[in-house]
Write an enzyme that holds these catalytic residues in place. Structure first.
Site, PDB file in Angstrom:
ATOM      1  N   ASP A  97       1.593  -6.874   5.338  1.00  0.00           N
ATOM      2  CA  ASP A  97       1.361  -5.526   4.829  1.00  0.00           C
ATOM      3  C   ASP A  97       0.884  -5.564   3.380  1.00  0.00           C
ATOM      4  O   ASP A  97       1.095  -6.552   2.664  1.00  0.00           O
ATOM      5  CB  ASP A  97       2.651  -4.701   4.904  1.00  0.00           C
ATOM      6  CG  ASP A  97       2.842  -4.042   6.263  1.00  0.00           C
ATOM      7  OD1 ASP A  97       1.909  -4.070   7.069  1.00  0.00           O
ATOM      8  OD2 ASP A  97       3.939  -3.505   6.507  1.00  0.00           O
ATOM      9  N   LYS A 153      -0.811  -1.190   5.292  1.00  0.00           N
ATOM     10  CA  LYS A 153      -0.351   0.180   5.516  1.00  0.00           C
ATOM     11  C   LYS A 153       0.289   0.647   4.215  1.00  0.00           C
ATOM     12  O   LYS A 153       1.255   0.073   3.740  1.00  0.00           O
ATOM     13  CB  LYS A 153       0.665   0.272   6.655  1.00  0.00           C
ATOM     14  CG  LYS A 153       0.102  -0.139   8.005  1.00  0.00           C
ATOM     15  CD  LYS A 153       1.093   0.063   9.114  1.00  0.00           C
ATOM     16  CE  LYS A 153       1.184   1.508   9.552  1.00  0.00           C
ATOM     17  NZ  LYS A 153      -0.046   1.980  10.188  1.00  0.00           N
ATOM     18  N   MET A 164       8.480   7.201  -0.899  1.00  0.00           N
ATOM     19  CA  MET A 164       7.182   7.858  -0.658  1.00  0.00           C
ATOM     20  C   MET A 164       7.201   9.308  -1.123  1.00  0.00           C
ATOM     21  O   MET A 164       6.723  10.213  -0.431  1.00  0.00           O
ATOM     22  CB  MET A 164       6.799   7.755   0.825  1.00  0.00           C
ATOM     23  CG  MET A 164       6.540   6.321   1.263  1.00  0.00           C
ATOM     24  SD  MET A 164       6.292   6.130   3.056  1.00  0.00           S
ATOM     25  CE  MET A 164       8.006   5.986   3.609  1.00  0.00           C
TER      26      MET A 164
END
Length: 247
Positions: free
Chosen positions: A35, A56, A168
């Site tokens: 990733d 991602k 996030m």
């Protein structure tokens, strides 16, 4: 190890936080699907493996999850030892369970290897204990980025009495603030916004709930970053690491 996939957590960024079990898996890997948020320094443990980037990252163009599933399956059916290397922990907002279930349904053996999550490492490096006797009786990990873009139950979170660690959340600071304030959380609740947890370029911005969006803008906070919201964010103990900048 034939026809097997390891779902490995690489930790928050500091390569020294990689677990011994993760190193063992990497040393045996023939294919490593990595990733974006994984520190490339950990690849020193798999010098002979083929490295496949399947990036991602929130807010950026990402490799489709269905493609990642099919690629893991293809390599595993070729008899390769496959490591799916993820930032943090595979089962904390890392789709580890989804991938394990999908592979299992297709007859592939899967082993999960935990990694240290960014919320824990980032807080620790800032001297913040996520739980603290007499202050915080627990910790709640949440993501501000949901698959269907639905809102979290901010009222329940505001009344939980636990430290909130938000992943996030940089693009949704106003929503987080408004939801928690509407849920009854004090506008003076301490907040620590921690960018690039555990890396040498880690930065932290200390603020309060009511002003965290303005402070984040002045600080130029960028992803990846985690938010620690709760009374423990007042802390800065002797085990904190020196950081580049405070606000």
């Amino acid at each position: 190890m034939n026809a097997k996939v390891w779902l490995v957590g690489a930790g928050p960024g500091d390569p020294e936080l990689l677990t011994l079990k993760a190193v063992k898996a990497l040393k045996q890997a023939e294919i490593v699907m990595i990733d974006d948020l994984v520190n490339p320094a950990v690849l020193e443990h798999c010098p002979s493996a083929r490295i496949v980037s399947v990036g991602k990252r929130g807010g950026c163009r990402s490799t489709p999850q269905a493609f990642i599933h099919r690629l893991m399956l293809r390599y595993a059916r070729q008899g390769k030892c496959v490591v799916r290397l993820k930032g943090g922990d595979p089962c904390i907002f890392g789709r580890g369970s989804e991938e394990a279930d999908w592979l299992g349904e297709h007859g592939i053996d899967v082993e999960m290897v935990n990694g240290i999550t960014a919320g824990l490492a980032g807080a620790t490096n800032c001297g913040i204990p996520l739980t603290l006797r007499g202050v915080a009786r627990g910790v709640t990990l949440v993501t501000a980025h949901t698959q269907d873009d639905s809102s979290l139950n901010w009222t329940a979170l505001a009344k939980s009495g636990t430290t909130l660690v938000v992943y996030m959340g940089v693009a949704k600071l106003a929503d987080i603030r408004d939801g928690l304030l509407a849920g009854g959380m004090s506008n003076e609740m301490p907040v620590a916004m921690i960018e690039n947890a555990s890396l040498p370029e880690q930065r932290e911005c200390r603020s309060h709930l009511a002003t965290m969006q303005d402070d984040a803008m002045a600080f130029a906070l960028k992803s990846p970053a985690i938010l620690v919201i709760g009374e423990v964010a007042r802390a800065s103990t002797q085990f904190s690491m020196p950081l580049l900048l405070h606000a």
